[in-house]
Design an enzyme around this catalytic site. Structure first.
Site, PDB file in Angstrom:
ATOM      1  N   PHE A 128      43.385  44.205  36.156  1.00 34.88           N
ATOM      2  CA  PHE A 128      42.683  43.749  37.363  1.00 34.88           C
ATOM      3  C   PHE A 128      42.685  44.847  38.423  1.00 34.88           C
ATOM      4  O   PHE A 128      42.909  44.593  39.602  1.00 34.88           O
ATOM      5  CB  PHE A 128      43.346  42.481  37.916  1.00 34.88           C
ATOM      6  CG  PHE A 128      43.202  41.296  37.001  1.00 34.88           C
ATOM      7  CD1 PHE A 128      42.095  40.471  37.088  1.00 34.88           C
ATOM      8  CD2 PHE A 128      44.159  41.025  36.036  1.00 34.88           C
ATOM      9  CE1 PHE A 128      41.940  39.384  36.227  1.00 34.88           C
ATOM     10  CE2 PHE A 128      44.022  39.940  35.174  1.00 34.88           C
ATOM     11  CZ  PHE A 128      42.906  39.121  35.280  1.00 34.88           C
ATOM     12  N   LYS A 172      39.866  36.998  32.752  1.00 37.20           N
ATOM     13  CA  LYS A 172      39.426  38.225  33.424  1.00 37.20           C
ATOM     14  C   LYS A 172      38.010  38.053  33.983  1.00 37.20           C
ATOM     15  O   LYS A 172      37.727  38.361  35.144  1.00 37.20           O
ATOM     16  CB  LYS A 172      39.492  39.387  32.429  1.00 37.20           C
ATOM     17  CG  LYS A 172      38.744  40.632  32.823  1.00 37.20           C
ATOM     18  CD  LYS A 172      39.418  41.337  33.976  1.00 37.20           C
ATOM     19  CE  LYS A 172      38.496  42.330  34.642  1.00 37.20           C
ATOM     20  NZ  LYS A 172      38.838  43.690  34.495  1.00 37.20           N
ATOM     21  N   ALA A 217      30.358  40.116  54.609  1.00 29.23           N
ATOM     22  CA  ALA A 217      28.931  40.111  54.261  1.00 29.23           C
ATOM     23  C   ALA A 217      28.408  41.541  54.314  1.00 29.23           C
ATOM     24  O   ALA A 217      28.947  42.387  55.027  1.00 29.23           O
ATOM     25  CB  ALA A 217      28.178  39.239  55.262  1.00 29.23           C
ATOM     26  N   GLY A 218      27.372  41.814  53.564  1.00 31.02           N
ATOM     27  CA  GLY A 218      26.825  43.167  53.577  1.00 31.02           C
ATOM     28  C   GLY A 218      25.654  43.322  52.639  1.00 31.02           C
ATOM     29  O   GLY A 218      24.917  42.364  52.359  1.00 31.02           O
ATOM     30  N   CYS A 248      32.362  46.998  37.651  1.00 33.69           N
ATOM     31  CA  CYS A 248      32.913  45.726  37.148  1.00 33.69           C
ATOM     32  C   CYS A 248      32.101  44.498  37.508  1.00 33.69           C
ATOM     33  O   CYS A 248      31.652  43.786  36.610  1.00 33.69           O
ATOM     34  CB  CYS A 248      34.337  45.552  37.649  1.00 33.69           C
ATOM     35  SG  CYS A 248      35.446  46.766  36.952  1.00 33.69           S
ATOM     36  N   LYS A 252      31.827  51.679  47.053  1.00 38.56           N
ATOM     37  CA  LYS A 252      32.753  51.208  48.082  1.00 38.56           C
ATOM     38  C   LYS A 252      33.588  52.418  48.511  1.00 38.56           C
ATOM     39  O   LYS A 252      33.535  53.462  47.853  1.00 38.56           O
ATOM     40  CB  LYS A 252      33.644  50.076  47.554  1.00 38.56           C
ATOM     41  CG  LYS A 252      34.578  50.501  46.438  1.00 38.56           C
ATOM     42  CD  LYS A 252      35.571  49.410  46.141  1.00 38.56           C
ATOM     43  CE  LYS A 252      36.680  49.944  45.248  1.00 38.56           C
ATOM     44  NZ  LYS A 252      37.707  48.970  44.967  1.00 38.56           N
TER      45      LYS A 252
HETATM   46  C1  UDX Z   1      36.909  44.724  41.002  1.00 37.90           C
HETATM   47  C2  UDX Z   1      38.077  43.730  41.071  1.00 37.90           C
HETATM   48  O1  UDX Z   1      38.519  43.602  42.432  1.00 37.90           O
HETATM   49  C3  UDX Z   1      39.195  44.145  40.152  1.00 37.90           C
HETATM   50  O2  UDX Z   1      40.240  43.180  40.173  1.00 37.90           O
HETATM   51  C4  UDX Z   1      38.627  44.274  38.737  1.00 37.90           C
HETATM   52  O3  UDX Z   1      39.576  44.604  37.783  1.00 37.90           O
HETATM   53  C5  UDX Z   1      37.502  45.295  38.745  1.00 37.90           C
HETATM   54  O4  UDX Z   1      36.500  44.866  39.668  1.00 37.90           O
HETATM   55  P1  UDX Z   1      36.355  47.104  42.052  1.00 37.90           P
HETATM   56  O5  UDX Z   1      35.064  47.037  41.311  1.00 37.90           O
HETATM   57  O6  UDX Z   1      37.132  48.368  42.020  1.00 37.90           O
HETATM   58  O7  UDX Z   1      37.358  45.960  41.534  1.00 37.90           O
HETATM   59  O8  UDX Z   1      36.027  46.798  43.591  1.00 37.90           O
HETATM   60  P2  UDX Z   1      36.262  45.670  44.675  1.00 37.90           P
HETATM   61  O9  UDX Z   1      37.141  46.218  45.721  1.00 37.90           O
HETATM   62  O10 UDX Z   1      36.644  44.392  44.087  1.00 37.90           O
HETATM   63  O11 UDX Z   1      34.784  45.574  45.303  1.00 37.90           O
HETATM   64  C6  UDX Z   1      33.664  45.280  44.467  1.00 37.90           C
HETATM   65  C7  UDX Z   1      32.375  45.310  45.262  1.00 37.90           C
HETATM   66  O12 UDX Z   1      32.313  44.192  46.146  1.00 37.90           O
HETATM   67  C8  UDX Z   1      32.179  46.544  46.134  1.00 37.90           C
HETATM   68  O13 UDX Z   1      30.833  46.977  46.034  1.00 37.90           O
HETATM   69  C9  UDX Z   1      32.471  46.052  47.534  1.00 37.90           C
HETATM   70  O14 UDX Z   1      31.794  46.789  48.524  1.00 37.90           O
HETATM   71  C10 UDX Z   1      31.951  44.621  47.452  1.00 37.90           C
HETATM   72  N1  UDX Z   1      32.566  43.700  48.431  1.00 37.90           N
HETATM   73  C11 UDX Z   1      33.898  43.412  48.342  1.00 37.90           C
HETATM   74  C12 UDX Z   1      31.784  43.081  49.409  1.00 37.90           C
HETATM   75  O15 UDX Z   1      30.561  43.323  49.487  1.00 37.90           O
HETATM   76  N2  UDX Z   1      32.367  42.190  50.260  1.00 37.90           N
HETATM   77  C13 UDX Z   1      33.683  41.888  50.204  1.00 37.90           C
HETATM   78  O16 UDX Z   1      34.137  41.057  51.004  1.00 37.90           O
HETATM   79  C14 UDX Z   1      34.482  42.516  49.210  1.00 37.90           C
END
Ligand code: UDX
Length: 436
Positions: free
Chosen positions: A155, A210, A258-259, A266, A326
């Site tokens: 994760f 998962k 929000a965005g 993933c 991100k």
């Molecule tokens: C994610 C899961 O968090 C992780 O547990 C899994 O194993 C792999 O996928 P990751 O893809 O690295 O991890 O990024 P994460 O920080 O979860 O953000 C995912 C996306 O969601 C990003 O594009 C981020 O900008 C977006 N996001 C996240 C939002 O738009 N709003 C939020 O509140 C949170």
């Protein structure tokens, strides 16, 4: 313990480094000779905070090495982790060829009992498939070697992967064997001090857990994005709504930003993968399908905001701050910035871009844009500046300087990093997502 980790990509490297740091002897295996050569020198092929150091230290202490020769190292190991990539086709079906090849190689090599653990994100039923492939390879060799297959999904968040691997919220172990559960408990013993919960279950449950976690988080993002879209119509403020919601313990405050929508390697892949798998199993996964649709529309909605501010985009200069999906990663896979660039180029705008770490990767795949050295060079002579990734350095820009540099002081913020009232005072025409 002696551990062999097949696949030295993102998951494989973090897994190898962290297990070595727990005191195990780890050999990472990859088919890419050049990558293995670099890794043995401690050079990590991507940006992940803390990983270089962890790998270097464990190589130096003799607990971590890398090789291309699976056959040679697999028999020296108690546990064999499969951490190879599982690319997804656009319809959500998953390409398991790397996992299958790893399983075949293991079956062709092992001479004694092994525990084979899958960390790659794989569709439900893959553990059974791996079991079948290893058994078939052994049968071909006329060998009667015992083995167990375990599902132990990761994760890890990119940018925080080392922390996540060493401070996980939970460990999921899919196996029905009590003896294997004991070995897995022993492996994760260093985390007991942190009180990390372990969920023991069967393989298919671990595999689905998962997808369920990632799809739930993606749905949470799409949910708040829909609320944000409604905020824009009725004059409400999504940040206050998210705050109000977050005080309800049942909801929690995370993943309510929000965005412009989620991206990365993933969420897009796993949401599509879950919808595809459930469809193949005869069940229509309606909520996750809607979350995917909302996410795809969110970036288009953002693009429409650019047009509504500037009218025709032909020959207009647009600056983009942030390319990675991100902050704290150089990963641009399924990054919203790429979709925005496509749109702007289709509309014949002139595009300038800057990202604190993703420039090198972006230069390889993004064509026809001007790569800038910083936010200020990007803003110069722009008709609009777009915030696509919420890197910390963009939160503290000299906005008065940015305003002077721009042709027109239009900022469209896909991550809501600025305060609309303050931006107005500074003379900007500022639009966020769901900011009333
Ligand atoms: C994610 C899961 O968090 C992780 O547990 C899994 O194993 C792999 O996928 P990751 O893809 O690295 O991890 O990024 P994460 O920080 O979860 O953000 C995912 C996306 O969601 C990003 O594009 C981020 O900008 C977006 N996001 C996240 C939002 O738009 N709003 C939020 O509140 C949170």
């Amino acid at each position: 313990m002696k551990i062999c980790v097949v696949g030295s990509g993102y998951v494989g490297l973090v897994t190898s480094a962290c297990f070595a740091d727990f005191g195990n002897t780890v050999v990472g295996v990859d088919i890419d000779r050049e990558k293995v050569k670099q890794l043995n020198k401690g050079k990590v092929p991507f940006h992940e905070p803390g990983l270089d150091e962890l790998i270097k230290n464990n190589i130096k202490d003799g607990r971590l090495t890398f090789t291309t020769n699976l056959k040679k190292v697999v028999n020296d190991s108690d546990l064999v982790f499969i951490c190879v990539g599982t690319p997804t086709h656009r319809n959500g079906s998953i390409d398991l060829s790397y996992v299958e090849r790893a399983a075949r190689n293991i079956g062709e090599s092992i001479d004694g009992y092994k525990i084979v653990v899958t960390k790659s994100t794989v569709p439900v039923g893959t553990s059974k498939r791996i079991t079948g492939i290893i058994a078939a390879a052994l049968k071909k060799r006329r060998e009667k070697v015992k083995f167990d297959v375990v599902s132990n999904p990761e994760f890890l968040r990119e940018g925080a992967a080392v922390f996540d691997a060493t401070h996980p919220n939970r460990i999921i172990v899919g196996t029905e064997s009590t003896a294997v559960r004991q070995v897995m408990s022993e492996l994760y013993r260093p985390l007991y001090l942190l009180g990390t919960p372990m969920v023991f279950t069967n393989c298919q449950t671990a595999e689905l857990a998962k997808y369920a976690a990632n799809a739930f988080l993606a749905t949470k993002i799409s949910f708040i994005n829909e609320i944000a879209n409604m905020c824009e119509i009725v004059g409400a403020e999504v940040k206050d709504i998210a705050k109000a919601m977050s005080y309800d313990n049942r909801i929690g405050g995370k993943f309510l930003h929000a965005g412009i929508g989620y991206g990365g390697s993933c969420f897009p892949k796993d949401t599509r993968g879950l919808v595809y798998q459930s469809g193949a199993a005869g069940y229509e996964m309606k909520i996750v399908a809607a979350a995917i649709k909302v996410n795809e529309e969110q970036v288009k909605r953002f693009c429409r905001k650019i047009v509504s501010q500037l009218g025709t985009l032909k020959n207009k200069t647009i600056g983009i701050l942030g390319l990675s999906f991100k902050p704290n990663t150089d990963d641009i896979r399924e990054a919203p910035a790429l979709a925005v660039i496509d749109f702007l180029q289709h509309e014949k705008a002139l595009v300038k871009v800057f990202d604190p770490v993703a420039m090198a990767l972006a230069r390889r795949s993004v064509k026809g844009v001007t790569f800038c050295r910083d936010a200020y060079q990007t803003a110069k002579d722009c008709d609009a500046l777009l915030i696509i990734t919420e890197w910390n350095e963009f939160r503290n820009l000299d906005l008065a300087r940015i305003n002077k540099l721009m042709k027109k002081p239009v900022i469209i913020d896909g991550r809501n990093i600025y305060n609309p009232g303050e931006m107005k005072k500074l003379g900007f025409i500022y639009t966020g997502v769901g900011r009333g």
